[in-house]
Design an enzyme around this catalytic site. Structure first.
Site, PDB file in Angstrom:
ATOM      1  N   HIS A  13      38.017 -10.893  -4.884  1.00 54.87           N
ATOM      2  CA  HIS A  13      37.382 -11.334  -3.624  1.00 54.87           C
ATOM      3  C   HIS A  13      38.416 -11.280  -2.516  1.00 54.87           C
ATOM      4  O   HIS A  13      39.309 -12.122  -2.454  1.00 54.87           O
ATOM      5  CB  HIS A  13      36.841 -12.766  -3.770  1.00 54.87           C
ATOM      6  CG  HIS A  13      36.133 -13.270  -2.547  1.00 54.87           C
ATOM      7  ND1 HIS A  13      34.948 -13.968  -2.627  1.00 54.87           N
ATOM      8  CD2 HIS A  13      36.425 -13.188  -1.222  1.00 54.87           C
ATOM      9  CE1 HIS A  13      34.553 -14.297  -1.410  1.00 54.87           C
ATOM     10  NE2 HIS A  13      35.431 -13.839  -0.531  1.00 54.87           N
ATOM     11  N   HIS A  15      39.115 -10.150   1.883  1.00 50.90           N
ATOM     12  CA  HIS A  15      38.746  -9.602   3.197  1.00 50.90           C
ATOM     13  C   HIS A  15      39.951  -8.833   3.715  1.00 50.90           C
ATOM     14  O   HIS A  15      41.023  -9.430   3.885  1.00 50.90           O
ATOM     15  CB  HIS A  15      38.408 -10.727   4.176  1.00 50.90           C
ATOM     16  CG  HIS A  15      37.313 -11.628   3.675  1.00 50.90           C
ATOM     17  ND1 HIS A  15      36.000 -11.467   4.052  1.00 50.90           N
ATOM     18  CD2 HIS A  15      37.334 -12.670   2.802  1.00 50.90           C
ATOM     19  CE1 HIS A  15      35.258 -12.382   3.448  1.00 50.90           C
ATOM     20  NE2 HIS A  15      36.046 -13.128   2.677  1.00 50.90           N
ATOM     21  N   LYS A  99      26.808  -8.803  -1.712  1.00 47.97           N
ATOM     22  CA  LYS A  99      27.277 -10.134  -1.321  1.00 47.97           C
ATOM     23  C   LYS A  99      26.179 -10.851  -0.555  1.00 47.97           C
ATOM     24  O   LYS A  99      25.646 -10.318   0.421  1.00 47.97           O
ATOM     25  CB  LYS A  99      28.527 -10.010  -0.442  1.00 47.97           C
ATOM     26  CG  LYS A  99      29.069 -11.340   0.096  1.00 47.97           C
ATOM     27  CD  LYS A  99      29.747 -12.173  -0.981  1.00 47.97           C
ATOM     28  CE  LYS A  99      30.157 -13.550  -0.475  1.00 47.97           C
ATOM     29  NZ  LYS A  99      31.419 -13.574   0.241  1.00 47.97           N
ATOM     30  N   HIS A 136      28.123 -16.524  -1.572  1.00 48.82           N
ATOM     31  CA  HIS A 136      28.787 -17.596  -0.804  1.00 48.82           C
ATOM     32  C   HIS A 136      27.867 -18.811  -0.950  1.00 48.82           C
ATOM     33  O   HIS A 136      26.816 -18.872  -0.332  1.00 48.82           O
ATOM     34  CB  HIS A 136      28.961 -17.206   0.665  1.00 48.82           C
ATOM     35  CG  HIS A 136      29.689 -18.257   1.448  1.00 48.82           C
ATOM     36  ND1 HIS A 136      30.969 -18.089   1.934  1.00 48.82           N
ATOM     37  CD2 HIS A 136      29.338 -19.524   1.786  1.00 48.82           C
ATOM     38  CE1 HIS A 136      31.355 -19.195   2.553  1.00 48.82           C
ATOM     39  NE2 HIS A 136      30.384 -20.086   2.471  1.00 48.82           N
ATOM     40  N   HIS A 174      34.544 -18.320  -4.703  1.00 52.47           N
ATOM     41  CA  HIS A 174      35.430 -19.401  -4.222  1.00 52.47           C
ATOM     42  C   HIS A 174      34.835 -20.790  -4.466  1.00 52.47           C
ATOM     43  O   HIS A 174      34.539 -21.523  -3.514  1.00 52.47           O
ATOM     44  CB  HIS A 174      35.793 -19.221  -2.752  1.00 52.47           C
ATOM     45  CG  HIS A 174      34.677 -18.752  -1.842  1.00 52.47           C
ATOM     46  ND1 HIS A 174      33.467 -19.386  -1.738  1.00 52.47           N
ATOM     47  CD2 HIS A 174      34.598 -17.697  -1.009  1.00 52.47           C
ATOM     48  CE1 HIS A 174      32.715 -18.756  -0.870  1.00 52.47           C
ATOM     49  NE2 HIS A 174      33.379 -17.723  -0.420  1.00 52.47           N
ATOM     50  N   ASP A 247      40.080 -14.706  -1.793  1.00 52.58           N
ATOM     51  CA  ASP A 247      39.407 -14.942  -0.503  1.00 52.58           C
ATOM     52  C   ASP A 247      40.411 -14.895   0.639  1.00 52.58           C
ATOM     53  O   ASP A 247      40.222 -15.549   1.664  1.00 52.58           O
ATOM     54  CB  ASP A 247      38.630 -16.258  -0.505  1.00 52.58           C
ATOM     55  CG  ASP A 247      37.599 -16.305   0.629  1.00 52.58           C
ATOM     56  OD1 ASP A 247      37.222 -15.241   1.151  1.00 52.58           O
ATOM     57  OD2 ASP A 247      37.183 -17.412   0.998  1.00 52.58           O
TER      58      ASP A 247
HETATM   59  O1  DOR Z   1      37.169 -19.050   5.159  1.00 52.91           O
HETATM   60  C1  DOR Z   1      36.474 -18.064   5.064  1.00 52.91           C
HETATM   61  N1  DOR Z   1      36.779 -16.922   5.730  1.00 52.91           N
HETATM   62  N2  DOR Z   1      35.395 -18.117   4.308  1.00 52.91           N
HETATM   63  C2  DOR Z   1      34.513 -17.118   4.272  1.00 52.91           C
HETATM   64  O2  DOR Z   1      33.536 -17.227   3.584  1.00 52.91           O
HETATM   65  C3  DOR Z   1      34.694 -15.922   5.122  1.00 52.91           C
HETATM   66  C4  DOR Z   1      36.094 -15.718   5.464  1.00 52.91           C
HETATM   67  C5  DOR Z   1      36.314 -14.714   6.559  1.00 52.91           C
HETATM   68  O3  DOR Z   1      35.729 -13.623   6.511  1.00 52.91           O
HETATM   69  O4  DOR Z   1      37.083 -14.998   7.461  1.00 52.91           O
HETATM   70 ZN    ZN Z   2      35.361 -14.553   1.396  1.00 54.27          ZN
END
Ligand code: DOR
Ligand code: ZN
Length: 345
Positions: A13, A15, A99, A136, A174, A247
């Site tokens: 997971h 980004h 997702k 989520h 998460h 995450d």
């Molecule tokens: O803290 C987070 N940031 N939780 C999420 O679900 C998305 C993520 C983000 O893309 O910044």
């Molecule tokens: Zn995330």
């Protein structure tokens, strides 16, 4: 010096964004991890296989020379997702999951799903085609206390999803609460969860006590100590339902340190080091390899990696920030001491 050598891990997971942020953060992930599940919450979101392939090419082009890393793409589920897109995703060699963001739950989730029952036909198709659904797990009801949103989602939405689609392959992403851990434990073997380093290392005092610390603010928000203990127990239990998903969610320092700061902790620069610290705190370093390198691959029905990485018990100072002058990213534990360091690939 104490060292720890484990099979090369994967991050289930993450980004990585696009553009300049992607170029800044991707080398950190590619250095440690062989593969990573790439979150699709871009602006606009990645909703089709065609968009995922374009995004995948951008990621591959941003990799450092000689990197050995495979991005595993995901699609952002919306009320407009078609059965044909689910079939295309299931047939694609590069798309590994959908997702589900409840609309408004977190960063770039406006396009998410407002009424989960309305997309049950899509979930039925995913169950049939055995493509995983990554969730989520937070309700978005503004009346619901932010610290209760995961628990309420589990009770009101997730239990209905698993009851209606018992064979659907689900990752509750998460997890942050004891209730979520208990739910995953009680569910069928096709229901698993990822756990982040920040939820294993910190409780909500780290976010709120003695001053507001925006770089510890993420969603779902870090909970009280008893929940952290439940997560540590799950992560180090040797149960294959729990595996690594950082995450890691970079935002510019300017967007974090402001009156209404973005949610997300940037942990990719030292992901395994942070997990090692958490596992060592409960004398469970022997459980780290399976959590980081085996259980996720098994869940996704992918081969486990070959090759190893080595961490050494040596303290070092986390940088204050990463990136060029016009794009600063403040990491989790900036300017703080880390106990473990990656020494060999
Ligand atoms: O803290 C987070 N940031 N939780 C999420 O679900 C998305 C993520 C983000 O893309 O910044
Ligand atoms: Zn995330």
């Amino acid at each position: 010096m104490k060292t720890l050598t484990i099979t090369r891990p994967d991050d289930w997971h993450i980004h990585v964004r696009t553009g300049a942020i992607l170029k800044t953060v991707l080398p950190h992930t590619a250095r440690q991890f062989a593969r990573a599940i790439i979150m699709p919450n871009l602006k606009p979101p990645v909703t089709t296989v065609a968009q995922a392939l374009v995004y995948r090419d951008e990621i591959l082009a941003a990799l450092p020379e000689g990197a050995d890393f495979m991005p595993l793409m995901t699609l952002y589920l919306t009320a407009a997702t078609t059965l044909a897109e689910i079939q295309a995703a299931a047939a694609s060699a590069h798309v590994y999951a959908f997702k589900l963001y409840p609309a408004g739950a977190t960063t770039n989730s406006d396009a998410g799903v407002a009424d989960i029952r309305a997309i049950y036909p899509l979930l039925a198709e995913m169950e049939k085609l055995a493509i995983p659904l990554l969730i989520h797990g937070e309700v978005t009801d503004e009346q619901c206390d932010i610290f209760d949103r995961e628990k309420v989602f589990v009770d009101s939405q997730l239990s209905a999803i698993t009851a209606n689609f018992p064979a659907l392959r689900i990752v509750l992403e998460h997890v942050t609460t004891e209730e979520a851990v208990q739910f995953v434990l009680a569910a069928n073997a096709n229901v698993a969860a990822t756990i982040t380093p920040q939820h294993l290392l910190f409780n909500r005092n780290a976010v709120l006590a003695g001053g507001i610390r925006p770089h510890y603010y993420c969603l779902p928000i870090i909970k009280r100590e008893s929940h952290r203990q439940a997560l540590l127990k799950a992560a180090t239990s040797g149960n294959p339902k729990f595996f690594l998903g950082t995450d890691s969610a970079p935002h510019s320092t300017a967007l974090k340190e402001t009156a209404c700061g973005c949610a997300g902790c940037y942990s990719a620069y030292a992901a395994l080091e942070l997990y090692a610290e958490a596992f060592e705190s409960v004398n469970a370093l022997d459980k780290l390899e399976a959590f980081a390198s085996f259980y996720g691959a098994d869940f996704y029905r992918l081969p486990r990696n070959t090759g190893t990485i080595t961490l050494a018990k040596t303290s070092w100072l986390a940088p204050a920030s990463f990136g060029a002058d016009d794009l600063q990213i403040t990491p989790l534990k900036a300017n703080e001491t880390l106990a473990w360091q990656l020494v060999a690939l």
